[in-house]
Write a protein that holds these residues in place. Structure first.
Motif, PDB file in Angstrom:
ATOM      1  N   ALA A   1       6.346  20.840  17.086  1.00 19.51           N
ATOM      2  CA  ALA A   1       6.598  20.911  15.645  1.00 19.51           C
ATOM      3  C   ALA A   1       7.537  22.069  15.357  1.00 19.51           C
ATOM      4  CB  ALA A   1       5.286  21.081  14.878  1.00 19.51           C
ATOM      5  N   ARG A   2       8.831  21.758  15.333  1.00 16.67           N
ATOM      6  CA  ARG A   2       9.829  22.773  15.006  1.00 16.67           C
ATOM      7  C   ARG A   2      11.209  22.109  15.012  1.00 16.67           C
ATOM      8  NH1 ARG A   2      10.815  26.828  20.150  1.00 16.67           N
ATOM      9  NH2 ARG A   2      11.976  25.384  21.456  1.00 16.67           N
ATOM     10  N   PRO A   3      12.269  22.812  14.575  1.00 18.53           N
ATOM     11  CA  PRO A   3      13.621  22.228  14.643  1.00 18.53           C
ATOM     12  C   PRO A   3      14.027  21.984  16.092  1.00 18.53           C
ATOM     13  CG  PRO A   3      13.576  24.106  13.138  1.00 18.53           C
ATOM     14  CD  PRO A   3      12.259  24.107  13.865  1.00 18.53           C
ATOM     15  N   TYR A   4      14.792  20.897  16.297  1.00 18.51           N
ATOM     16  CA  TYR A   4      15.233  20.568  17.655  1.00 18.51           C
ATOM     17  C   TYR A   4      16.570  19.829  17.599  1.00 18.51           C
ATOM     18  CZ  TYR A   4      15.133  19.035  22.496  1.00 18.51           C
ATOM     19  OH  TYR A   4      15.437  18.839  23.817  1.00 18.51           O
ATOM     20  N   GLY A   5      17.678  20.577  17.807  1.00 17.16           N
ATOM     21  CA  GLY A   5      19.010  19.973  17.931  1.00 17.16           C
ATOM     22  C   GLY A   5      19.363  19.036  16.801  1.00 17.16           C
ATOM     23  N   VAL A   6      19.946  17.892  17.169  1.00 17.07           N
ATOM     24  CA  VAL A   6      20.375  16.912  16.164  1.00 17.07           C
ATOM     25  C   VAL A   6      19.204  16.245  15.464  1.00 17.07           C
ATOM     26  CG1 VAL A   6      22.539  16.444  17.356  1.00 17.07           C
ATOM     27  CG2 VAL A   6      20.534  15.064  17.893  1.00 17.07           C
ATOM     28  N   TYR A   7      17.991  16.433  15.989  1.00 17.12           N
ATOM     29  CA  TYR A   7      16.818  15.830  15.358  1.00 17.12           C
ATOM     30  C   TYR A   7      16.416  16.582  14.091  1.00 17.12           C
ATOM     31  CZ  TYR A   7      15.998  13.053  19.591  1.00 17.12           C
ATOM     32  OH  TYR A   7      16.110  12.167  20.626  1.00 17.12           O
ATOM     33  N   GLY A   8      16.844  17.825  13.950  1.00 14.09           N
ATOM     34  CA  GLY A   8      16.386  18.618  12.814  1.00 14.09           C
ATOM     35  C   GLY A   8      14.923  19.005  12.995  1.00 14.09           C
ATOM     36  N   ASN A   9      14.220  19.204  11.878  1.00  8.35           N
ATOM     37  CA  ASN A   9      12.781  19.476  11.954  1.00  8.35           C
ATOM     38  C   ASN A   9      12.084  18.256  12.555  1.00  8.35           C
ATOM     39  OD1 ASN A   9      12.772  22.058  10.877  1.00  8.35           O
ATOM     40  ND2 ASN A   9      12.679  21.331   8.770  1.00  8.35           N
ATOM     41  N   MET A  10      11.387  18.455  13.645  1.00  7.22           N
ATOM     42  CA  MET A  10      10.808  17.322  14.379  1.00  7.22           C
ATOM     43  C   MET A  10       9.351  17.585  14.710  1.00  7.22           C
ATOM     44  SD  MET A  10      12.175  15.526  17.910  1.00  7.22           S
ATOM     45  CE  MET A  10      11.726  16.842  19.036  1.00  7.22           C
TER      46      MET A  10
ATOM     47  N   HIS B   1      -0.395  10.646  21.668  1.00  5.74           N
ATOM     48  CA  HIS B   1      -1.485   9.695  21.401  1.00  5.74           C
ATOM     49  C   HIS B   1      -2.270   9.351  22.660  1.00  5.74           C
ATOM     50  CE1 HIS B   1       0.063   9.084  17.336  1.00  5.74           C
ATOM     51  NE2 HIS B   1       1.275   8.964  17.876  1.00  5.74           N
ATOM     52  N   GLY B   2      -2.026  10.056  23.735  1.00  6.50           N
ATOM     53  CA  GLY B   2      -2.748   9.809  24.973  1.00  6.50           C
ATOM     54  C   GLY B   2      -2.097   8.745  25.823  1.00  6.50           C
ATOM     55  N   GLU B   3      -2.396   8.773  27.127  1.00  2.00           N
ATOM     56  CA  GLU B   3      -1.882   7.808  28.094  1.00  2.00           C
ATOM     57  C   GLU B   3      -0.359   7.756  28.110  1.00  2.00           C
ATOM     58  OE1 GLU B   3      -3.875   4.188  26.998  1.00  2.00           O
ATOM     59  OE2 GLU B   3      -5.594   4.673  28.297  1.00  2.00           O
ATOM     60  N   GLY B   4       0.288   8.893  27.788  1.00  2.00           N
ATOM     61  CA  GLY B   4       1.741   8.971  27.843  1.00  2.00           C
ATOM     62  C   GLY B   4       2.457   8.444  26.626  1.00  2.00           C
ATOM     63  N   PHE B   5       1.743   8.039  25.565  1.00  2.00           N
ATOM     64  CA  PHE B   5       2.381   7.527  24.352  1.00  2.00           C
ATOM     65  C   PHE B   5       2.620   8.669  23.367  1.00  2.00           C
ATOM     66  CE2 PHE B   5       0.417   3.599  25.913  1.00  2.00           C
ATOM     67  CZ  PHE B   5       1.478   2.712  25.786  1.00  2.00           C
ATOM     68  N   PHE B   6       3.828   8.672  22.770  1.00  2.00           N
ATOM     69  CA  PHE B   6       4.193   9.666  21.766  1.00  2.00           C
ATOM     70  C   PHE B   6       4.854   8.958  20.586  1.00  2.00           C
ATOM     71  CE2 PHE B   6       4.365  11.809  25.831  1.00  2.00           C
ATOM     72  CZ  PHE B   6       3.743  13.026  25.605  1.00  2.00           C
ATOM     73  N   THR B   7       4.730   9.545  19.401  1.00  2.00           N
ATOM     74  CA  THR B   7       5.554   9.132  18.267  1.00  2.00           C
ATOM     75  C   THR B   7       6.342  10.349  17.802  1.00  2.00           C
ATOM     76  OG1 THR B   7       3.635   9.464  16.802  1.00  2.00           O
ATOM     77  CG2 THR B   7       4.169   7.200  17.449  1.00  2.00           C
ATOM     78  N   VAL B   8       7.582  10.087  17.379  1.00  2.00           N
ATOM     79  CA  VAL B   8       8.515  11.145  16.997  1.00  2.00           C
ATOM     80  C   VAL B   8       8.876  10.964  15.522  1.00  2.00           C
ATOM     81  CG1 VAL B   8      10.778  12.172  17.452  1.00  2.00           C
ATOM     82  CG2 VAL B   8       9.450  11.185  19.336  1.00  2.00           C
ATOM     83  N   TYR B   9       8.836  12.060  14.764  1.00  2.00           N
ATOM     84  CA  TYR B   9       9.171  12.067  13.340  1.00  2.00           C
ATOM     85  C   TYR B   9      10.208  13.187  13.148  1.00  2.00           C
ATOM     86  CZ  TYR B   9       4.513   9.987  13.595  1.00  2.00           C
ATOM     87  OH  TYR B   9       3.406   9.227  13.955  1.00  2.00           O
ATOM     88  N   ALA B  10      11.465  12.830  12.883  1.00  2.00           N
ATOM     89  CA  ALA B  10      12.536  13.825  12.841  1.00  2.00           C
ATOM     90  C   ALA B  10      13.293  13.749  11.529  1.00  2.00           C
ATOM     91  CB  ALA B  10      13.493  13.608  14.007  1.00  2.00           C
ATOM     92  N   GLY B  11      13.932  14.885  11.182  1.00  2.00           N
ATOM     93  CA  GLY B  11      14.684  14.959   9.942  1.00  2.00           C
ATOM     94  C   GLY B  11      13.842  15.383   8.755  1.00  2.00           C
ATOM     95  N   LEU B  12      12.687  15.980   9.013  1.00  2.00           N
ATOM     96  CA  LEU B  12      11.799  16.378   7.930  1.00  2.00           C
ATOM     97  C   LEU B  12      12.357  17.599   7.205  1.00  2.00           C
ATOM     98  CD1 LEU B  12       9.931  14.875  10.138  1.00  2.00           C
ATOM     99  CD2 LEU B  12       8.048  15.936   8.911  1.00  2.00           C
ATOM    100  N   ALA B  13      12.145  17.636   5.901  1.00  2.00           N
ATOM    101  CA  ALA B  13      12.528  18.812   5.120  1.00  2.00           C
ATOM    102  C   ALA B  13      11.435  19.867   5.156  1.00  2.00           C
ATOM    103  CB  ALA B  13      12.820  18.402   3.678  1.00  2.00           C
TER     104      ALA B  13
ATOM    105  N   THR C   1      -0.851  13.857   6.698  1.00  2.00           N
ATOM    106  CA  THR C   1       0.512  14.259   6.358  1.00  2.00           C
ATOM    107  C   THR C   1       1.060  15.217   7.412  1.00  2.00           C
ATOM    108  OG1 THR C   1       0.071  14.013   3.991  1.00  2.00           O
ATOM    109  CG2 THR C   1       1.969  15.357   4.624  1.00  2.00           C
ATOM    110  N   LEU C   2       2.233  14.880   7.927  1.00  2.00           N
ATOM    111  CA  LEU C   2       2.917  15.738   8.897  1.00  2.00           C
ATOM    112  C   LEU C   2       3.960  16.624   8.218  1.00  2.00           C
ATOM    113  CD1 LEU C   2       3.572  13.086  11.700  1.00  2.00           C
ATOM    114  CD2 LEU C   2       1.684  14.711  11.550  1.00  2.00           C
ATOM    115  N   GLY C   3       4.466  16.173   7.077  1.00  2.00           N
ATOM    116  CA  GLY C   3       5.504  16.905   6.368  1.00  2.00           C
ATOM    117  C   GLY C   3       6.060  16.034   5.270  1.00  2.00           C
ATOM    118  N   ALA C   4       7.273  16.348   4.846  1.00  2.00           N
ATOM    119  CA  ALA C   4       7.910  15.584   3.776  1.00  2.00           C
ATOM    120  C   ALA C   4       9.393  15.456   4.071  1.00  2.00           C
ATOM    121  CB  ALA C   4       7.696  16.261   2.430  1.00  2.00           C
TER     122      ALA C   4
END
Length: 337
Positions: free
Chosen positions: A268-277, A282-294, A309-312
Motif C-alpha cells: 500500500a503505497r505509490p509505485y511507478g506508473v501505477y500511482g497509489n497502489m 487472497h491466499g494460494e498465490g492470488f492477488f488483486t491490484v487497485y491502482a491510481g487511487l487518490a 474500503t481501500l481508498g478513493a
C-alpha cells in the motif's frame, strides 16, 4: 633368541630395485612442488552489480550515434543554405546595380561620339565589360539557385531520416523502459509470493513476512462472481500497465474503492506508473491490484474483509488487476463481464 630367516638373494634384489625407484621419484616430486599450480585461466573480476549490456542497449547506442551524425549533417546543410542565401543576396544586389548602369549607358546612345573616336571606343568597352559582368551575375544566380534546390532536397531527405530515426529511438526507449518496469513489477510480485521474503516497512508501504491467509471462501471458487471494486456508476474499459492487463473504471471523483474478496493487504503505497497502489493477498498465490487511487485507507499487513474500503479515486481512472503469482489473469473471467 632365534633370528628370522635370511631373505633369499632374489628377494633382496627386488627390494633394492624398489628402493632405487623410490629415491628417483624424490627429485621429480620436489620439482613439481615448486611449480605454480595448473589451473584454468583466471576470470576477470566483475562487480556484483555489473550488468552485461544487452543487444537492445547496443541497438540504442548505435541508433543514437547515427542520429547524432545525421543531426551534424543537417546542421552543416543549414549552415550552407544560409551562406548561399547571403551570397545570392549579394550577387543579386550587384546584378541589379549593373543592369541599371547598363541601361543608362545604352540609353545614352551615341552621345560619346561627340567626344571623339577614343571616347566612343572607351564607352563601348565599358558597355562590353558591364555586359560580361551582368552575364556572370546571371550565371551565378542560376548556379546558386540550383545549389539551393539541391540542398533543399538533401535537407528534406535528412529531416525525413531524422524523423524516422527519432520515432525508432522513442520506440526503443519505450520498449526498454517497459522491459525494466515489467521486470521491476515481476520482482515485486515475486517478492510478495515468496513466503520467506521480508520486505521493508518504511513509509507505510509494504513489509512483512507474507503467509497465505486462510479465507472462509477460496478465491479461485469465486471465478466469474467477484464484485466490482467500485459501486458507483461510470465507464469501464480494458487497460494494461507494464507487464499486466486489467480493467480501468472511471467512476465519479471521490468514489470509494472496495476490496473484491477478503484477504490481507500486502502492499500500500505509490509505485511507478501505477500511482497509489494497493495489493491484496487472497491466499494460494492470488492477488488483486487497485491502482491510481487518490487516497489510501489501508496499510500493509492489515486484514481486509469483503467490501472494505481501500481508498478513493480522484480524477484518474481506477486500474484493477487479478494476478496469480507474477502472472496477470484475464479480469473478465473473474468479475463476470
Amino acid at each position: 633368541m632365534e633370528l628370522p630367516p635370511r631373505p633369499s638373494a632374489h628377494t633382496r634384489r627386488r627390494r633394492s630395485v624398489r628402493r632405487r625407484r623410490g629415491w628417483r621419484l624424490v627429485p621429480l616430486l620436489l620439482v613439481l612442488a615448486g611449480l605454480p599450480a595448473l589451473a584454468q585461466p583466471s576470470v576477470p573480476f566483475l562487480p556484483a552489480d555489473a550488468v552485461a549490456p544487452t543487444s537492445e542497449d547496443a541497438d540504442l547506442a548505435a541508433l543514437r550515434e547515427r542520429l547524432a551524425a545525421l543531426e551534424a549533417d543537417e546542421a552543416a546543410v543549414h549552415t550552407e543554405v544560409e551562406q548561399l542565401r547571403e551570397r545570392r543576396e549579394r550577387v543579386e544586389d550587384s546584378l541589379h546595380q549593373r543592369v541599371r548602369a547598363l541601361y543608362r549607358m545604352r540609353r545614352a546612345g551615341m552621345l560619346p561620339v561627340a567626344g571623339g573616336f577614343e571616347a566612343m571606343l572607351s564607352h563601348l568597352g565599358r558597355m562590353e565589360r558591364l555586359e560580361r559582368m551582368v552575364s556572370g551575375d546571371v550565371r551565378s544566380v542560376a548556379f546558386l539557385d540550383r545549389r539551393a534546390t539541391a540542398l533543399a532536397g538533401d535537407l528534406a531527405d535528412k529531416e525525413r531520416e531524422l524523423e524516422t530515426g527519432r520515432r525508432e529511438l522513442a520506440q526503443l526507449e519505450e520498449r526498454q523502459r517497459l522491459t525494466v518496469a515489467s521486470a521491476r513489477t515481476s520482482d515485486l510480485f515475486a517478492d510478495l509470493v515468496d513466503p520467506d521474503a521480508r520486505l521493508p516497512m518504511g513509509g507505510g508501504g509494504y513489509g512483512l513476512t507474507l503467509r497465505d491467509p486462510e479465507p472462509r471462501v477460496r478465491f479461485d471458487a469465486q471465478r466469474g462472481r467477484l464484485r466490482l471494486p467500485v459501486a458507483a456508476g461510470g465507464t469501464l474499459r480494458d487497460a494494461a500497465r507494464e507487464d499486466g492487463s486489467g480493467l480501468e473504471f472511471m467512476p465519479p471523483p471521490g468514489s470509494r474503492v472496495e476490496v473484491v474478496s477478503e484477504g490481507q493487504v500486502a502492499f500500500a503505497r505509490p509505485y511507478g506508473v501505477y500511482g497509489n497502489m494497493v495489493v491484496v493477498d487472497h491466499g494460494e498465490g492470488f492477488f488483486t491490484v487497485y491502482a491510481g487511487l487518490a487516497r489510501l485507507d489501508v496499510t500493509a499487513g492489515e486484514p481486509v474483509v469483503l467490501g472494505q474500503t481501500l481508498g478513493a479515486v480522484g480524477t484518474a481512472p481506477l486500474y484493477f488487476e487479478v494476478r496469480r503469482g507474477t502472472r496477470s489473469l484475464d479480469p473478465h473471467e473473474w468479475v463476470g463481464i
